[in-house]
Design a protein around this motif. Structure first.
Motif, mmCIF file in Angstrom:
data_model
loop_
_atom_site.group_PDB
_atom_site.id
_atom_site.type_symbol
_atom_site.label_atom_id
_atom_site.label_comp_id
_atom_site.label_asym_id
_atom_site.label_seq_id
_atom_site.Cartn_x
_atom_site.Cartn_y
_atom_site.Cartn_z
ATOM 1 N N VAL A 9 39.321 -46.591 64.867
ATOM 2 C CA VAL A 9 37.592 -46.700 65.465
ATOM 3 C C VAL A 9 36.711 -46.220 64.466
ATOM 4 O O VAL A 9 35.664 -46.658 64.452
ATOM 5 C CB VAL A 9 37.783 -45.996 67.016
ATOM 6 N N VAL A 10 36.932 -44.856 63.973
ATOM 7 C CA VAL A 10 36.124 -44.408 62.942
ATOM 8 C C VAL A 10 35.704 -45.238 61.903
ATOM 9 O O VAL A 10 34.787 -45.671 61.471
ATOM 10 C CB VAL A 10 36.598 -42.920 62.398
ATOM 11 N N ALA A 11 36.873 -45.913 61.381
ATOM 12 C CA ALA A 11 36.644 -46.910 60.294
ATOM 13 C C ALA A 11 36.116 -48.117 60.641
ATOM 14 O O ALA A 11 35.175 -48.662 59.887
ATOM 15 C CB ALA A 11 37.917 -47.400 59.612
ATOM 16 N N ASN A 12 36.287 -48.554 61.867
ATOM 17 C CA ASN A 12 35.413 -49.593 62.272
ATOM 18 C C ASN A 12 33.883 -49.610 62.378
ATOM 19 O O ASN A 12 33.084 -50.188 61.805
ATOM 20 C CB ASN A 12 35.908 -50.228 63.744
ATOM 21 N N ALA A 176 39.508 -59.713 66.519
ATOM 22 C CA ALA A 176 39.972 -58.497 65.992
ATOM 23 C C ALA A 176 39.390 -58.033 64.703
ATOM 24 O O ALA A 176 38.835 -58.969 63.916
ATOM 25 C CB ALA A 176 41.462 -58.539 65.688
ATOM 26 N N VAL A 177 39.109 -56.810 64.700
ATOM 27 C CA VAL A 177 38.353 -56.173 63.761
ATOM 28 C C VAL A 177 39.265 -56.039 62.430
ATOM 29 O O VAL A 177 40.436 -56.320 62.490
ATOM 30 C CB VAL A 177 37.656 -54.778 64.049
ATOM 31 N N PRO A 178 38.742 -55.961 61.251
ATOM 32 C CA PRO A 178 39.175 -56.006 60.069
ATOM 33 C C PRO A 178 40.372 -54.560 59.986
ATOM 34 O O PRO A 178 39.891 -53.690 60.397
ATOM 35 C CB PRO A 178 38.325 -55.794 58.765
ATOM 36 N N PRO A 179 41.681 -54.999 59.617
ATOM 37 C CA PRO A 179 42.533 -53.746 59.725
ATOM 38 C C PRO A 179 42.155 -52.649 58.869
ATOM 39 O O PRO A 179 41.758 -52.767 57.734
ATOM 40 C CB PRO A 179 43.992 -54.156 59.236
ATOM 41 N N GLY A 182 46.678 -50.550 58.142
ATOM 42 C CA GLY A 182 47.267 -51.337 58.921
ATOM 43 C C GLY A 182 47.243 -51.553 60.544
ATOM 44 O O GLY A 182 48.091 -52.180 61.269
ATOM 45 N N ILE A 183 46.293 -51.040 61.117
ATOM 46 C CA ILE A 183 45.673 -51.115 62.244
ATOM 47 C C ILE A 183 44.489 -51.846 62.679
ATOM 48 O O ILE A 183 43.633 -51.608 62.007
ATOM 49 C CB ILE A 183 45.714 -49.652 63.057
ATOM 50 N N SER A 184 44.600 -52.553 63.637
ATOM 51 C CA SER A 184 43.223 -53.325 64.182
ATOM 52 C C SER A 184 43.178 -53.401 65.492
ATOM 53 O O SER A 184 44.091 -53.541 66.543
ATOM 54 C CB SER A 184 43.407 -54.822 63.396
ATOM 55 N N ALA A 217 48.900 -56.837 58.912
ATOM 56 C CA ALA A 217 48.680 -55.865 59.945
ATOM 57 C C ALA A 217 49.925 -55.015 60.310
ATOM 58 O O ALA A 217 50.877 -56.005 60.614
ATOM 59 C CB ALA A 217 47.782 -56.266 60.934
ATOM 60 N N GLU A 218 50.131 -53.999 60.637
ATOM 61 C CA GLU A 218 51.118 -53.310 61.365
ATOM 62 C C GLU A 218 51.107 -53.259 62.891
ATOM 63 O O GLU A 218 52.161 -53.540 63.553
ATOM 64 C CB GLU A 218 51.678 -52.120 60.662
ATOM 65 N N VAL A 219 50.100 -52.824 63.319
ATOM 66 C CA VAL A 219 49.867 -52.654 64.704
ATOM 67 C C VAL A 219 48.421 -53.242 65.242
ATOM 68 O O VAL A 219 47.461 -53.295 64.470
ATOM 69 C CB VAL A 219 49.610 -51.142 65.051
ATOM 70 N N ALA A 220 48.491 -53.771 66.195
ATOM 71 C CA ALA A 220 47.328 -54.549 67.306
ATOM 72 C C ALA A 220 47.251 -53.504 68.510
ATOM 73 O O ALA A 220 48.315 -53.234 69.017
ATOM 74 C CB ALA A 220 47.297 -55.691 67.358
ATOM 75 N N TRP A 221 45.936 -53.105 68.801
ATOM 76 C CA TRP A 221 45.933 -52.439 69.994
ATOM 77 C C TRP A 221 44.638 -53.268 70.763
ATOM 78 O O TRP A 221 43.661 -53.865 70.220
ATOM 79 C CB TRP A 221 45.679 -50.870 69.729
ATOM 80 N N LEU A 222 44.537 -52.915 71.993
ATOM 81 C CA LEU A 222 43.514 -53.407 72.820
ATOM 82 C C LEU A 222 43.456 -52.582 74.177
ATOM 83 O O LEU A 222 44.338 -51.739 74.304
ATOM 84 C CB LEU A 222 43.537 -54.828 73.128
#
Length: 252
Positions: A9-12, A176-179, A182-184, A217-222
Motif C-alpha cells: 500500500v505504501v508503494a502504491n 489491479a495496481v502495479p505489483p 510480487g504483491i498487487s 506477481a506472486e500474491v494478489a489481495w483484495l
C-alpha cells in the motif's frame, strides 16, 4: 503477510502523481480528483507514530484541500487508531483482506453473451470507470482524468479488465495496481445492477488476478465488504489473511 500487504500500500500511494511523505505516513495525492478513496494516507509498517505526527498529517491534507483519510493493515500500526480517534477521526469500515496465489486461483469463465478484455483506448477506459461508478452507487460517468489514471496504471504494469455484452455495453470491470515486491492489490470489482447474478463478478476477479500472475506477481489481495463479495472471492481462490481499517476526519 500483514507487513508485505501494508508495504504494498505504501508503494502504491508513493506512485501517485503527487505523493507526499509526512513523518511516518505517505499520502497518495492525485490532482486529477478530490475523491477521498484515491487521496488517502497510510503509515509505514512498524513506524513509531506520535500525536504530533497525526497533527502534521491533518495539516498536510488541509493544505492540499483534501479530506484527511487513512487506510491501513491494523497490525502494522497497533496504536494508531487510538491516536486518530483522539484527534477526531471516525472509523468508516473494518474489512478483512483476502489473498490469492497462483496455486489457489480457480478459473471462472465469462458467462454466455459477455467477453472480458483489457481496455486499450481512453473511451473504453471511461466506459469501464463509468460502469464501476454506477455499480458503487454513483453517477455512470467518467472523465478524461479517470481514463488517464487507468492508463497510467496499465503502463506501469497494472491490470484493468472490462466486461462487455453483445451490444457493446460495458457491464462492469476491475483493476489491479502495479505489483510491488510480487504483491498487487485487486480493487474496483464491480458489475452494473442490470447484469448482476450471472457470474460476472467472479469472472472479472479471476481474469484480473490471472493476468497479474501471468506478469510474474506472486500474491494478489483484495477486500471483502460483505457476505456476497466474500463468497465470490472465495470461489475464485481468495482466502482471509488479515484486517484493514478505513478511518477519516470530517471537515472542520
Amino acid at each position: 503477510m500483514d507487513h508485505r500487504i501494508q508495504q504494498s500500500v505504501v508503494a502504491n500511494l508513493s506512485s501517485r502523481p503527487a505523493p507526499l511523505g509526512v513523518g511516518p505516513f505517505v499520502i497518495g495525492f492525485d490532482p486529477g480528483t478530490d475523491s477521498p478513496h484515491i487521496n488517502y494516507a497510510t503509515p509505514r509498517p512498524g513506524a513509531t507514530i506520535t500525536p504530533g505526527d497525526v497533527t502534521d498529517l491533518v495539516a498536510a491534507f488541509r493544505d492540499a484541500g483534501r479530506k484527511p483519510r487513512l487506510e491501513y493493515v491494523t497490525s502494522c500500526a497497533p496504536g494508531l487508531e487510538d491516536l486518530l480517534t483522539t484527534a477526531g477521526f471516525r472509523v468508516e469500515e473494518r474489512h478483512d483482506y483476502l489473498v490469492c496465489s497462483p496455486g489457489t486461483l480457480a478459473t471462472a469463465p465469462a458467462p454466455d453473451g459477455f467477453r472480458l478484455s483489457e481496455p486499450v483506448t481512453d473511451q473504453q477506459r471511461m466506459a469501464m470507470v463509468g460502469a464501476q461508478n454506477e455499480a458503487f452507487g454513483g453517477e455512470p460517468t467518467a472523465t478524461d482524468a479517470d481514463a488517464a489514471r487507468v492508463r497510467r496504471q496499465q503502463e506501469a504494469g497494472g491490470v484493468a479488465v472490462m466486461a462487455v455484452d453483445g451490444d457493446g455495453t460495458c457491464a462492469g470491470g476491475g483493476q489491479a495496481v502495479p505489483p510491488n515486491d510480487g504483491i498487487s492489490e485487486v480493487a474496483g470489482i464491480a458489475v452494473r445492477p442490470p447484469f448482476r447474478r450471472r457470474g460476472l463478478a467472479g469472472a472479472i476477479t479471476a481474469a484480473v488476478t490471472g493476468r497479474l500472475f501471468a506478469t510474474g506477481a506472486e500474491v494478489a489481495w483484495l477486500e471483502a465488504s460483505g457476505e456476497d463479495s466474500w463468497r465470490v472471492y472465495e470461489r475464485v481462490g481468495y482466502r482471509p489473511a488479515g484486517k484493514r481499517l478505513y478511518i477519516a476526519l470530517d471537515a472542520g
